[in-house]
Enzyme design. Structure first.
Site, mmCIF file in Angstrom:
data_model
loop_
_atom_site.group_PDB
_atom_site.id
_atom_site.type_symbol
_atom_site.label_atom_id
_atom_site.label_comp_id
_atom_site.label_asym_id
_atom_site.label_seq_id
_atom_site.Cartn_x
_atom_site.Cartn_y
_atom_site.Cartn_z
ATOM 1 N N GLU A 190 12.408 7.652 -14.854
ATOM 2 C CA GLU A 190 12.784 9.074 -14.797
ATOM 3 C C GLU A 190 13.269 9.419 -13.384
ATOM 4 O O GLU A 190 14.290 10.089 -13.217
ATOM 5 C CB GLU A 190 11.594 9.965 -15.175
ATOM 6 C CG GLU A 190 11.237 9.943 -16.667
ATOM 7 C CD GLU A 190 10.580 8.663 -17.122
ATOM 8 O OE1 GLU A 190 9.876 8.024 -16.314
ATOM 9 O OE2 GLU A 190 10.781 8.259 -18.289
ATOM 10 N N GLY A 210 0.827 -1.219 0.000
ATOM 11 C CA GLY A 210 0.000 0.000 0.000
ATOM 12 C C GLY A 210 0.853 1.257 0.000
ATOM 13 O O GLY A 210 0.961 1.936 1.014
ATOM 14 N N GLU A 227 13.304 -3.689 -3.524
ATOM 15 C CA GLU A 227 12.467 -3.736 -4.715
ATOM 16 C C GLU A 227 13.282 -3.406 -5.953
ATOM 17 O O GLU A 227 13.141 -3.995 -7.002
ATOM 18 C CB GLU A 227 11.304 -2.745 -4.555
ATOM 19 C CG GLU A 227 10.300 -2.791 -5.678
ATOM 20 C CD GLU A 227 9.141 -1.830 -5.447
ATOM 21 O OE1 GLU A 227 8.144 -1.965 -6.144
ATOM 22 O OE2 GLU A 227 9.242 -0.934 -4.580
#
Lengths: 318, 379, 318, 379
Positions: free
Chosen positions: B363, B126, B245
């Site tokens: 980016e 979340g 991650e």
């Protein structure tokens, strides 16, 4: 020398633009993804009423007797709204190929090279260009559905049991290059829509306290898309002109148009998705309807690499 | 430099390969981004767990094998090589678990890690909100203190939550200090999605599968023992997860080596004569191997006790663009078949396109590289 | 498994780094553009004193008896300072090929494929790899000067009147892949210097009231260079390892290294020039010395496309 | 749409082609960025002028032919096709002259245009300064009023001035109102470089030729009649010139069509079999023709009285990157010969690399496109 459209051509474009704005908003495209036919409900009949669908059919056969240069902007408009119809197949290829009164009002669909035929289930007539080129009745054909990534583009393999009319080389050539021109124009229209909708998004979307459109990374991506479209469009218009005046280099000009428009639209799709971030990656958001049409049409009737090789042959091997 | 595997490592690889060859469902499973497919994937996860392959790098007590980083890398390579199913538990196992190991209380670890490893409980992340995508620190979902009940009351909307519609739990950031700005005053919560006040609405990703969800919290009570790390320190805690991650854990080199192998196979089937295609495939192979080697260099450093830094941003940009390139090349080979939805390459292409967007857009990553690796000024 | 250099290898690298920092500042590179030999004045002799030039020569012949993995970082350092010397030609190729005491102290130069030989005028021995591979004495050869865009790289066509020693296939192969490895390592070093010097410039250079390095367009270009170098370097190191352990795939690994390092350095050169603007475009500024070395070495001993095709053969045709 | 030329236009083309075929020096000239080569180029310019080809679009009174935009385009195409020498007078003829026509007094026009057309006087552009490159409005060179003498006293350094070491005159921007910020308070001056107080120092461009110069002014007196346009309005005046620089005038499509033809010839010599090379050459041809067609569309609009806008930024990015691509492809064909300095492609490659830098870097142009064409926010 005059590289511009006539007032009449622009007025025709504007009329079709207005018609499509009314008859083909994004909801119609989205609906075509799940309805029975993959097509719009009323846009097709309205285009027929306006005479657009028979634009290239001679007047003697009930058409408008126009040429490629008169209709290239109409194809661009249908691309801009992602019209879910066999528009190029019928208007630019099938109708003038058959050139009968029935053709102007009926529906013809076409495939080139690819064994799968879009919208074959709702067409009256099926044209195949390629290894064996022919015109067949849909009623004589057995269809099997396949699924395009663009769900509105209903694809079918076709087995014909009747005795289809064979096409001669000149008919095939005219049909092929007209169709390729039409998809090129649609790709330019699709690219322009993707750019416009992305500009709108990045101006409205704020992150880090500013519109994301104020970041150079976004600006430069969209500037590149604008440049690609700026220089693809004249190639498409020139190709239409060359077909109209039967320029000896017309085929090379169409090949250039398809290569440049496929590349420009593909770039537009890629950057549109990236600039939209997770929003654009969501199925509920309309962006992907345009992106997937670009993927389908960029690959259809020869991709950019294939057409560039045709250009290479023209300039290097002759 | 020594690029050979020890006898133990080779044995470990052989064991993994043998098990995978026997157990990987040969026909694959339906997409894990659908309710039906998710359920099938959980059965697979359970089989993995039962054979102690679900979390090889974890302690044995939690169902792992205490595998070294090298063994873990070997396992991931074999997993991809075998064409085994996508891990629908990955957000828990690869993103939340490292954070639990680092910041969790013993009670939290014991409570959540075993069920996470077995797939009994499944976790979604979340982070994102409608107005907090790239700008993660703009989170506005809030948690209000309920001293009496000994916990917090959560409100707000999380969105683009991967597989949120099928998971049982969410780990998320909520604003506990409403006066603090940006990344200050956030707290990391563990939220059972069956808590009253939670509403989950699944929605489609690019390919139409229901892989995204909105998770709405309306005055959802979460007791104190579901706070991970310290109150108001959620950003610091979350960043540890974000590091994983982007870095080693989520995108094993084995995945891209496996994709490249499939691409080579496809090209061989089609003749492999076009120099253009040959160039692109060779580049794919070079990049996949470069990614593997760079990972070996990283693991060597990590094994020597060094910590990964902003370099993980380099990795994230590289693998995500490599993945796009590999699929683009494959679709180019497919010609007019490219548009067919059933092709695994079209499915993979659409998935690959999420790579440059999620886990911090490329980016943002390039900004991080420029500012933290190269030292360019922020403003 | 351990993908890292040993303490000894790193210490050797550091020693060479320090030597080159002292003996080969940019002024030496610039001087080599116009001096008689195109070479440094003292760097070569200092490298010889340290034993670097005979590093791959067996100890029995007066060398250090080291392997490719021990010297790959040294080649990278010579690239970083744009050392104007036949370093790769001599150290990685010529000296171990001849493997005599004279070789370790004399100067050997090599060409592969290209008829032009760098630094042939100041070499004792000339090695040609390619259609006809041989070792010749410079004294038996007639030279004609040609001009590289990198003026420090003195090029000569060579006519040999003596009876050169022919090389067998194994010698040629070892020599070719070692040389290619060396240029790959130099390209990585050149790329790192170009990036570092550009970072320095864009932090200092102010326009619009801010350092230009604060603009995303600059940031993202330099981030891309950093990424390219990050992933090229391990390919180069792996190639050195594979040559050292005679891995059956060693040649493919070197081909991968050359393709990736040439591309990374070329990107570094392009973005360095663009980020420097007119300043970098000025001959008086040192940047172009590195850029032109990149152009020369990226094309030498097979360019990226050529080496990628070798990789394609290995993975597609076997 | 009508893509045919009229009989008159065809006759004009035939006349230009015939003259060029007879008069273009077959072996070319030494680089115009060297003192020696510059002198040879001026002889060529004189021959052009004598045959009334130097400034075809100008009025006959100033040595032109009153040519239409179409004829001008035809002439430029033929000029490139013939491989005629680079115009060392281009900064005067293509950048200053349009400004003189728009803002100059009759006296200024009569004084400067004929000698500019004949090459007797040669002009360089004094825009850039050490701290005003991309950020042109940061100009700090100043002009102080000398009421008594009826003029201004200029001081400061201009740099990267193309062929400044060989030119007789400079047109430049100087700050006349030192309180005004950025682009306000600048004035456009015409400066004879033999005025006392001017020091010119030539220096090398990328390829080593002395194509750049510093132009130092130390209390240089310039009379009022050498102010172009109004005092303090220099920015507005200069922007008209910048528009020409980016737009139609400087980079005729003929140049890229001619380069593409040479590239095709090179590829044919080398066999033209490699599909990779074929793709790149085809793309070059497509882009060169696209640029030509887009120019035809622009000239159609200009002929109908429309004004060019920020679209010239699209053009500048496109031709400069096309030029780089064409030369890169050619060098790729050359293999190891690519590094040889004597090859015209290596010279052309180095020149092409200036394209994305000068006349407003392509980064600035992309900002302009995003902000003025697409309407994205500046901040």
């Amino acid at each position: 020398m005059r590289f511009a459209f006539t007032e009449n051509q622009l007025a025709f474009r504007d009329a079709v633009h207005d018609l499509l704005a009314k008859e083909c908003p994004p909801s119609v495209v989205r609906d075509a993804w799940t309805n029975e036919t993959g097509r719009s409900s009323t846009a097709w009949t309205e285009l027929a009423k306006m005479g657009v669908l028979g634009a290239l059919v001679p007047e003697a056969q009930g058409g408008l007797g126009l040429s490629e240069i008169d209709v290239v902007l109409l194809a661009e408009e249908t691309g801009r709204v992602a019209l879910p119809e066999p528009f190029v197949e019928h208007m630019l290829v099938g109708a003038p190929l058959l050139a009968t009164e029935a053709a102007a009002s009926g529906i013809t669909t076409v495939t080139a090279g690819d064994p799968l035929v879009p919208y074959a289930d709702t067409a009256d007539t099926i044209v195949r260009l390629g290894h064996e080129s022919f015109v067949a009745d849909r009623d004589d054909s057995t269809l099997e559905a396949h699924r395009s990534v663009d769900h509105s583009r209903r694809l079918f393999s076709v087995e014909t049991s009747g005795s289809p009319r064979a096409l001669d080389a000149a008919e095939v050539s005219t049909a092929y290059w007209r169709g390729t021109l039409g998809f090129s124009a649609q790709l330019v229209g699709l690219g322009h829509h993707l750019l416009a909708t992305t500009v709108e998004y990045v101006v409205a979307r704020r992150q880090f306290g500013v519109p994301i459109g104020s970041f150079q990374a976004i600006k430069h991506k969209l500037a590149d898309v604008r440049i690609a479209l700026e220089f693809a469009a004249p190639l498409v218009y020139r190709a239409a002109y060359s077909l109209t005046v039967s320029d000896p280099a017309a085929r090379t000009h169409v090949a250039m148009a398809k290569a440049a428009s496929a590349d420009a639209a593909t770039l537009a799709a890629r950057h549109a998705l990236q600039c939209h971030g997770a929003m654009g990656y969501s199925f509920e958001y309309d962006l992907h309807l345009w992106i997937k049409r670009v993927w389908a049409l960029a690959a259809a009737w020869g991709d950019a690499t294939w057409h560039r090789e045709l250009v290479a042959r023209a300039i290097l091997d002759t | 430099m020594d690029l050979t595997w020890s006898a133990d490592e080779q044995a470990f690889r052989a064991e993994a390969r043998a098990w995978l060859e026997t157990n990987v469902p040969p026909a694959g499973l339906a997409s894990g981004d659908t309710r039906e497919g998710f359920a099938r994937h959980l059965e697979w996860e359970r089989a993995l767990f039962d054979a102690r392959w679900a979390v090889v790098s974890w302690p044995q007590a939690y169902g792992g094998r205490d595998a070294s980083l090298w063994e873990w890398l070997i396992f991931e390579e074999e997993y991809s090589r075998a064409g085994a199913p996508q891990r629908v538990t990955q957000n828990g196992i690869f993103l939340l678990a490292p954070t639990l190991f680092e910041f969790g209380t013993p009670g939290q670890r014991d409570r959540f890690l075993p069920t996470m490893a077995s797939g009994e409980e499944t976790w979604c992340q979340g982070w994102s909100e409608p107005d907090a995508g790239s700008d993660l620190a703009a989170i506005s979902s809030r948690a209000v203190r309920d001293e009496l009940a000994g916990g917090w009351r959560l409100s707000g909307q999380k969105t683009w939550t991967t597989r949120g519609a099928f998971c049982t739990h969410l780990f998320g950031l909520y604003r506990t200090d409403s006066d603090a700005e940006r990344h200050r005053g956030l707290t990391y919560f563990l939220v059972p999605l069956d808590t009253p006040g939670v509403t989950v609405r699944g929605f489609g990703r690019l390919d139409g599968d229901e892989g995204f969800a909105d998770v709405f919290c309306d005055d959802v009570f979460v007791p104190d023992d579901l706070v991970l790390g310290e109150v108001d320190q959620g950003w610091k805690v979350a960043m540890a997860t974000t590091g994983s991650e982007r870095g080693l854990t989520l995108r094993s080199p084995g995945r891209f080596l496996a994709t490249t192998s499939r691409l080579v196979e496809l090209a061989r089937e089609r003749g492999a004569a076009d120099p253009l295609v040959r160039q692109r495939i060779a580049q794919g192979q070079i990049d996949a191997e470069a990614y593997q080697l760079q990972t070996l260099a990283t693991v060597t450093k990590l094994s020597a006790g060094e910590h990964p830094g902003a370099e993980s941003s380099l990795t994230k940009v590289f693998w995500s663009e490599l993945d796009v390139q590999l699929h683009e090349t494959a679709l180019g080979l497919a010609g007019h078949d490219a548009e067919l939805e059933d092709s695994p390459w079209m499915k993979g292409w659409q998935f690959a396109l999420s790579g440059p967007i999620y886990a911090g857009t490329n980016e943002i990553q390039r900004n991080v590289i420029a500012e933290r690796v190269l030292g360019l000024p922020r403003k």
